[in-house]
Design a protein around this motif. Sequence first.
Motif, PDB file in Angstrom:
ATOM      1  N   GLY A  77       2.051   6.725   1.816  1.00 53.25           N
ATOM      2  CA  GLY A  77       1.529   6.329   3.118  1.00 53.25           C
ATOM      3  C   GLY A  77       1.128   7.584   3.864  1.00 53.25           C
ATOM      4  O   GLY A  77       0.238   8.304   3.442  1.00 53.25           O
ATOM      5  N   GLU A  81       8.032   7.412   2.307  1.00 51.99           N
ATOM      6  CA  GLU A  81       7.963   5.957   2.186  1.00 51.99           C
ATOM      7  C   GLU A  81       9.091   5.441   1.312  1.00 51.99           C
ATOM      8  O   GLU A  81       9.566   6.130   0.420  1.00 51.99           O
ATOM      9  CB  GLU A  81       6.624   5.516   1.564  1.00 51.99           C
ATOM     10  N   THR A  97       6.335  -4.243   1.005  1.00 47.01           N
ATOM     11  CA  THR A  97       6.799  -3.876   2.345  1.00 47.01           C
ATOM     12  C   THR A  97       7.898  -2.838   2.227  1.00 47.01           C
ATOM     13  O   THR A  97       8.556  -2.708   1.204  1.00 47.01           O
ATOM     14  CB  THR A  97       7.345  -5.087   3.128  1.00 47.01           C
ATOM     15  N   ASN A 100       7.981   3.539   6.460  1.00 54.04           N
ATOM     16  CA  ASN A 100       7.182   4.746   6.368  1.00 54.04           C
ATOM     17  C   ASN A 100       7.631   5.650   7.508  1.00 54.04           C
ATOM     18  O   ASN A 100       7.725   5.211   8.648  1.00 54.04           O
ATOM     19  CB  ASN A 100       5.700   4.367   6.516  1.00 54.04           C
ATOM     20  N   TRP A 105      10.961   6.249  11.548  1.00 54.98           N
ATOM     21  CA  TRP A 105      10.729   5.205  10.559  1.00 54.98           C
ATOM     22  C   TRP A 105      10.021   4.025  11.215  1.00 54.98           C
ATOM     23  O   TRP A 105      10.354   3.638  12.330  1.00 54.98           O
ATOM     24  CB  TRP A 105      12.049   4.729   9.949  1.00 54.98           C
ATOM     25  N   GLU A 106       9.039   3.484  10.532  1.00 62.36           N
ATOM     26  CA  GLU A 106       8.308   2.323  11.023  1.00 62.36           C
ATOM     27  C   GLU A 106       8.118   1.337   9.884  1.00 62.36           C
ATOM     28  O   GLU A 106       8.135   1.717   8.710  1.00 62.36           O
ATOM     29  CB  GLU A 106       6.942   2.736  11.583  1.00 62.36           C
ATOM     30  N   TRP A 108       6.203  -0.851   7.198  1.00 65.03           N
ATOM     31  CA  TRP A 108       5.038  -0.432   6.432  1.00 65.03           C
ATOM     32  C   TRP A 108       4.649  -1.539   5.469  1.00 65.03           C
ATOM     33  O   TRP A 108       5.522  -2.158   4.839  1.00 65.03           O
ATOM     34  CB  TRP A 108       5.395   0.844   5.685  1.00 65.03           C
ATOM     35  N   TYR A 110       1.909  -2.360   2.276  1.00 64.69           N
ATOM     36  CA  TYR A 110       0.946  -1.830   1.315  1.00 64.69           C
ATOM     37  C   TYR A 110       0.521  -2.984   0.411  1.00 64.69           C
ATOM     38  O   TYR A 110       1.368  -3.653  -0.174  1.00 64.69           O
ATOM     39  CB  TYR A 110       1.580  -0.718   0.480  1.00 64.69           C
ATOM     40  N   ASN A 121      -3.169  -0.116   3.527  1.00 65.96           N
ATOM     41  CA  ASN A 121      -1.973   0.708   3.603  1.00 65.96           C
ATOM     42  C   ASN A 121      -1.747   0.988   5.080  1.00 65.96           C
ATOM     43  O   ASN A 121      -2.433   1.814   5.656  1.00 65.96           O
ATOM     44  CB  ASN A 121      -2.248   1.995   2.807  1.00 65.96           C
ATOM     45  N   LYS A 122      -0.793   0.257   5.712  1.00 68.56           N
ATOM     46  CA  LYS A 122      -0.648   0.381   7.164  1.00 68.56           C
ATOM     47  C   LYS A 122       0.812   0.409   7.596  1.00 68.56           C
ATOM     48  O   LYS A 122       1.641  -0.322   7.078  1.00 68.56           O
ATOM     49  CB  LYS A 122      -1.335  -0.784   7.878  1.00 68.56           C
ATOM     50  N   GLY A 123       1.065   1.243   8.587  1.00 67.82           N
ATOM     51  CA  GLY A 123       2.347   1.265   9.274  1.00 67.82           C
ATOM     52  C   GLY A 123       2.200   0.530  10.592  1.00 67.82           C
ATOM     53  O   GLY A 123       1.115   0.504  11.184  1.00 67.82           O
ATOM     54  N   TYR A 124       3.293  -0.060  11.077  1.00 70.09           N
ATOM     55  CA  TYR A 124       3.225  -0.886  12.283  1.00 70.09           C
ATOM     56  C   TYR A 124       4.137  -0.399  13.395  1.00 70.09           C
ATOM     57  O   TYR A 124       4.419  -1.123  14.324  1.00 70.09           O
ATOM     58  CB  TYR A 124       3.522  -2.351  11.925  1.00 70.09           C
TER      59      TYR A 124
END
Length: 173
Positions: A77, A81, A97, A100, A105-106, A108, A110, A121-124
């Motif tokens: 990421g 990760e 899931t 990341n 830490w969030e 994530w 993929y 590929n995203k972090g939230y």
Amino acid sequence: FLVKTDLYGNISWSETYGGSGCAGPYCGDVGHKIIKEADNSYIISGRFASVGSDLMAGYVLRIDSTGSLVNEYIVDGVGSEWLTNVSLAQNGDLLLTGVNKVSTWEPWVYRMNPNGTSVFNKGYGTVVNHNGGFDLVEYNNELYFLSDKAANICLTKLDSVGDSLMVKEYGIT
């Protein structure tokens, strides 16, 4: 390390996957979730920490019914990760899931197609400031992502490219 047994606990086969070494304070590769596919192969998600730096990466393995490695993917990421779950999309994509670490830490997500190509590929963390990723399911071509936020559970509805359509928080507020 993976062991397949029969119904009585007798070992059918056992295999070890991954590398050796450490990624900073993290040593060894870890599998977290395993799912069985229709052809009796298996998908395993986890973390790869054999990279020799201070970062971990997501780790995805596909093995056949005898335990032989078919494919492995190191999934990066932005920072470190750790994949905690895997499920299959209706079209055969892998829905992964985890968490990341950028600065904290969030959650994530993929998504990759069966040949290992990234769909998104995203972090939230910047959207809903969660602590970790739990599960991702597909329903009517939309994705539903469960994650945690302190003592609460968050449900985030995602479109096919991972953009947030809705965020709901449940629990103690």
